[in-house]
Design a protein around this motif. Structure first.
Motif, PDB file in Angstrom:
ATOM      1  N   PHE A 227      -4.631  49.728 -28.641  1.00  0.00           N
ATOM      2  CA  PHE A 227      -6.018  50.098 -28.246  1.00  0.00           C
ATOM      3  C   PHE A 227      -6.856  49.128 -28.224  1.00  0.00           C
ATOM      4  CE2 PHE A 227     -10.179  52.135 -29.276  1.00  0.00           C
ATOM      5  CZ  PHE A 227     -10.531  52.995 -28.369  1.00  0.00           C
ATOM      6  N   ASN A 228      -6.860  48.124 -29.115  1.00  0.00           N
ATOM      7  CA  ASN A 228      -7.796  47.109 -29.398  1.00  0.00           C
ATOM      8  C   ASN A 228      -7.161  45.657 -29.561  1.00  0.00           C
ATOM      9  OD1 ASN A 228      -9.891  45.185 -30.368  1.00  0.00           O
ATOM     10  ND2 ASN A 228     -11.345  46.840 -30.822  1.00  0.00           N
ATOM     11  N   GLU A 229      -7.459  44.625 -28.848  1.00  0.00           N
ATOM     12  CA  GLU A 229      -6.909  43.465 -28.981  1.00  0.00           C
ATOM     13  C   GLU A 229      -6.879  42.818 -30.337  1.00  0.00           C
ATOM     14  OE1 GLU A 229     -10.633  40.576 -27.450  1.00  0.00           O
ATOM     15  OE2 GLU A 229      -8.936  40.950 -26.187  1.00  0.00           O
ATOM     16  N   ILE A 230      -7.704  43.349 -31.132  1.00  0.00           N
ATOM     17  CA  ILE A 230      -7.638  42.789 -32.478  1.00  0.00           C
ATOM     18  C   ILE A 230      -6.324  43.128 -33.103  1.00  0.00           C
ATOM     19  CG2 ILE A 230      -8.950  44.786 -33.525  1.00  0.00           C
ATOM     20  CD1 ILE A 230      -9.291  41.121 -34.693  1.00  0.00           C
ATOM     21  N   GLU A 231      -5.964  44.076 -32.888  1.00  0.00           N
ATOM     22  CA  GLU A 231      -4.633  44.553 -33.407  1.00  0.00           C
ATOM     23  C   GLU A 231      -3.298  43.540 -33.206  1.00  0.00           C
ATOM     24  OE1 GLU A 231      -3.827  49.127 -32.999  1.00  0.00           O
ATOM     25  OE2 GLU A 231      -5.427  48.798 -31.481  1.00  0.00           O
TER      26      GLU A 231
END
Length: 433
Positions: free
Chosen positions: A3-7
């Motif tokens: 969902f989010n590139e930080i993951e």
């Protein structure tokens, strides 16, 4: 789906964010929370002492009793005018633990839960049947808001009313189920009355389960009963609610949303921080909470951490499924055992189901342990020879694997009372007067 590139960020980038946010939250509680200011002063600590992530070990632990002692709003670091949601924990006696959220906190909660649901690719094509309780419990609303923001249709069924839930799941075409694993298994058990091919009446493709320690055996049984992908969600109201971590479908363990929650594993007795891979008590620090930030919260949940790369592409640290709570641990004549360990043995014994109850009593000065287990529906309870064989097999497995002598009592299917929420697995009569 990520969902989010930080993951999937590089470890050094994640740690840089964590350190920055750790410094900010320590400064926040030091300046705005009399409770933490006193704790820090007693230890001779100021925010300037936090220069590395390892410096978190200088900070004091927070316990559930601290929240009760400051009931209801003594730990807030914002005025009530900024609070938009209030929840409290379930399953406690006396004063509950109260948690509060700002608009920013709610956005964080929605974000981490959307990350979790995206592991099962929940989207606008889905109908999500939510069988978690609504109200002060964080479960129902935690799942609800995130699924809705992902564009899915949400059915707020809440708990109980098994037959009605099944009717709604059939008629509304539910594709995703949110529930405790024991209630999901109970739903499947009742649904089987529709016939051997009952699954044709349902469109479920996956489920998100949590709120109780669960063995691998129970997970497989839920997944097989409904023929779905099983995703495990972990959380607790004191930290945010569900969404602290979630399993993907590529590797073992649950990915912790560690840009928002900093995890540690400690020895429950000494408080010493343990290295990755060692089993101990999970400690969490909120890195972005505004209304009620928590420093080094002792969850009581027993697990371990590991950082090996995951095939799903996420780089967040993973935690093992919670094997039990420190305060759920049974000491039977000097042997430590968790209910989930007993459940694992039951799951690997043919002829019995995973509907069981553990009863601990005193016989003189010694502990006496009884385990009541329902036999499989294909087993005839009046077949004395078969029942005796299963009983001995289970008793021997408990002795060989867990080093406990237990009296096994086999009962007919549907004999043990079902739970509409968290299963009541343990009845400990030893402390009753």
């Amino acid at each position: 789906m990520i969902f989010n590139e930080i993951e999937s960020a590089r470890r050094e980038d994640i740690q840089k964010i964590q350190l920055q946010r750790l410094k900010e939250v320590v400064t926040r509680v030091y300046n705005l929370s009399p409770f933490y200011r006193k704790k820090f002063d007693e230890l001779g600590i100021t925010p300037d002492d936090i220069k590395t992530l390892e410096d978190i070990q200088k900070l004091p632990f927070t316990k559930k009793q601290d929240l009760r002692d400051n009931y209801p709003f003594g730990l807030l670091t914002v005025p009530m005018s900024e609070v938009v949601r209030i929840h409290s924990s379930s399953g406690t006696t006396g004063k509950p633990t109260v948690v509060a959220y700002t608009k920013h906190d709610m956005d964080v909660w929605d974000e981490v839960m959307m990350r979790c649901l995206s592991m099962g690719d929940v989207n606008s094509k889905d109908v999500c049947h939510n069988a978690y309780g609504y109200g002060l419990f964080t479960g129902g609303l935690g799942f609800h808001e995130a699924a809705q923001k992902l564009g899915a249709a949400i059915v707020p069924a809440s708990g109980g009313f098994t037959e009605r839930q099944l009717m709604l799941m059939r008629d509304f075409g539910a594709t995703v189920l949110f529930a405790t694993p024991t209630f999901a298994l109970h739903l499947a058990e009742i649904a089987r009355k529709e016939g051997s091919e009952f699954r044709k009446n349902y469109k479920l493709r996956c489920g998100f389960f949590g709120a109780e320690p669960t063995s691998e055996g129970l997970k497989k049984e839920v997944a097989n009963a409904w023929e779905i992908e099983y995703y495990e969600v972990y959380g607790l109201s004191e930290i945010i609610g569900p969404g602290v971590s979630c399993s993907c479908n590529k590797g073992r363990g649950l990915h912790i949303q560690e840009d928002h929650f900093y995890p540690e594993i400690i020895d429950p007795k000494t408080g010493e921080v343990l290295p990755d891979g060692e089993e101990g008590e999970l400690v969490l620090t909120t890195l972005t909470k505004q209304a009620l930030p928590i420093i080094r919260y002792r969850t009581g949940d027993i697990t371990k951490l590991y950082r090996e790369p995951c095939a799903c592409g996420r780089t967040f640290v993973r935690m093992e499924s919670v094997m039990g709570r420190a305060d759920d641990m049974l000491i039977i004549n000097g042997v430590n055992v968790f209910p989930s360990q007993i459940e694992h043995v039951i799951a690997n014994t043919e002829g019995v189901s995973l509907n069981y109850q553990i009863i601990a009593e005193k016989k003189g000065y010694l502990d006496k342990l009884e385990i009541m287990v329902e036999v499989d529906e294909n087993i005839m309870i009046d077949n004395v020879g078969e029942i005796e064989r299963i009983k001995k097999e289970l008793q021997n497995a408990l002795l060989n694997n867990l080093y406990i002598n237990a009296k096994v009592i086999l009962v007919e299917p549907k004999t043990i009372e079902r739970s509409m929420g968290k299963a009541k697995r343990i009845i400990d009569k030893r402390n009753l007067k």
